[in-house]
Design an enzyme around this catalytic site. Sequence first.
Site, PDB file in Angstrom:
ATOM      1  N   ASP A  47      -5.936  -3.476  -2.490  1.00 52.70           N
ATOM      2  CA  ASP A  47      -5.954  -2.081  -2.946  1.00 52.70           C
ATOM      3  C   ASP A  47      -4.511  -1.569  -2.988  1.00 52.70           C
ATOM      4  O   ASP A  47      -4.134  -0.698  -2.223  1.00 52.70           O
ATOM      5  CB  ASP A  47      -6.816  -1.241  -1.988  1.00 52.70           C
ATOM      6  CG  ASP A  47      -7.074   0.155  -2.510  1.00 52.70           C
ATOM      7  OD1 ASP A  47      -6.882   0.399  -3.719  1.00 52.70           O
ATOM      8  OD2 ASP A  47      -7.448   1.027  -1.702  1.00 52.70           O
TER       9      ASP A  47
ATOM     10  N   ASN B 295       0.797  -1.223   0.000  1.00 51.95           N
ATOM     11  CA  ASN B 295       0.000   0.000   0.000  1.00 51.95           C
ATOM     12  C   ASN B 295       0.831   1.277   0.000  1.00 51.95           C
ATOM     13  O   ASN B 295       0.281   2.371   0.140  1.00 51.95           O
ATOM     14  CB  ASN B 295      -0.944  -0.004   1.202  1.00 51.95           C
ATOM     15  CG  ASN B 295      -1.730  -1.289   1.284  1.00 51.95           C
ATOM     16  OD1 ASN B 295      -1.508  -2.085   2.190  1.00 51.95           O
ATOM     17  ND2 ASN B 295      -2.606  -1.537   0.326  1.00 51.95           N
TER      18      ASN B 295
ATOM     19  N   VAL C 255       1.041   6.912  -0.446  1.00 53.65           N
ATOM     20  CA  VAL C 255       0.335   6.013   0.462  1.00 53.65           C
ATOM     21  C   VAL C 255      -1.085   5.787  -0.046  1.00 53.65           C
ATOM     22  O   VAL C 255      -1.792   6.736  -0.387  1.00 53.65           O
ATOM     23  CB  VAL C 255       0.270   6.614   1.884  1.00 53.65           C
ATOM     24  CG1 VAL C 255      -0.490   5.706   2.831  1.00 53.65           C
ATOM     25  CG2 VAL C 255       1.669   6.890   2.417  1.00 53.65           C
ATOM     26  N   CYS C 256      -1.489   4.517  -0.094  1.00 49.82           N
ATOM     27  CA  CYS C 256      -2.845   4.153  -0.472  1.00 49.82           C
ATOM     28  C   CYS C 256      -3.630   3.851   0.796  1.00 49.82           C
ATOM     29  O   CYS C 256      -3.507   2.782   1.375  1.00 49.82           O
ATOM     30  CB  CYS C 256      -2.839   2.944  -1.402  1.00 49.82           C
ATOM     31  SG  CYS C 256      -4.479   2.496  -1.968  1.00 49.82           S
ATOM     32  N   LEU C 257      -4.368   4.841   1.248  1.00 48.81           N
ATOM     33  CA  LEU C 257      -5.204   4.702   2.437  1.00 48.81           C
ATOM     34  C   LEU C 257      -6.520   5.405   2.119  1.00 48.81           C
ATOM     35  O   LEU C 257      -6.526   6.609   1.821  1.00 48.81           O
ATOM     36  CB  LEU C 257      -4.504   5.343   3.645  1.00 48.81           C
ATOM     37  CG  LEU C 257      -5.164   5.201   5.000  1.00 48.81           C
ATOM     38  CD1 LEU C 257      -5.250   3.739   5.425  1.00 48.81           C
ATOM     39  CD2 LEU C 257      -4.389   5.990   6.050  1.00 48.81           C
TER      40      LEU C 257
END
Length: 184
Positions: free
Chosen positions: A145, A105, A112-114
């Site tokens: 994701d 992520n 950052v994938c959040l």
Amino acid sequence: MIGLFKVKEKQKEEAKSNNARGASGKKQSAGELRLHKDITELNLPKSCSISFPNGKNDLMNFEVTIKPDDGYYLGGRFVFTFQVSPVYPHEAPKVKCKTKVYHPNIDLEGNVCLNILREDWKPVLNINTVIYGLFHLFTEPNHEDPLNHDAAAVLRDNPKQFEINVKRAMSGGYVGQTSFPRCI
């Protein structure tokens, strides 16, 4: 109507006197006020800390260090930069990981994938929520994701190999053709 003009004139006079006073008379934006409130109310896990590299006068830019106490990243030290917009909380903070990390992520550039930093951001969320979200990425990486598709595929298909790759990367080694700095 005349009252409205008087209010406008008074605002202009106040602005002029504030300009004459210089930076000491600077008003805080609504975003700065909300951020100050969020920071004073922080309730961080003991494995997280916050610092202000530009000093306490620049609350809009700060760093958070996360030292996971569980999971694949146990023992690592990961630093994130936060840039907060003056329109916060109506816009999510911009968060980047300064520590190069092998993670599904977080890409190699530190993005950052959040979800709460993107489509699920709401003004009722705060800095504490974001930090807990980042902390959760290290205890429960999400291969569904990803930003780093290679790391996500390894986590999904071969969790044991993923663990080996994480340890190698955190020790300052290579994963494939990519070198990582030591962060243990």
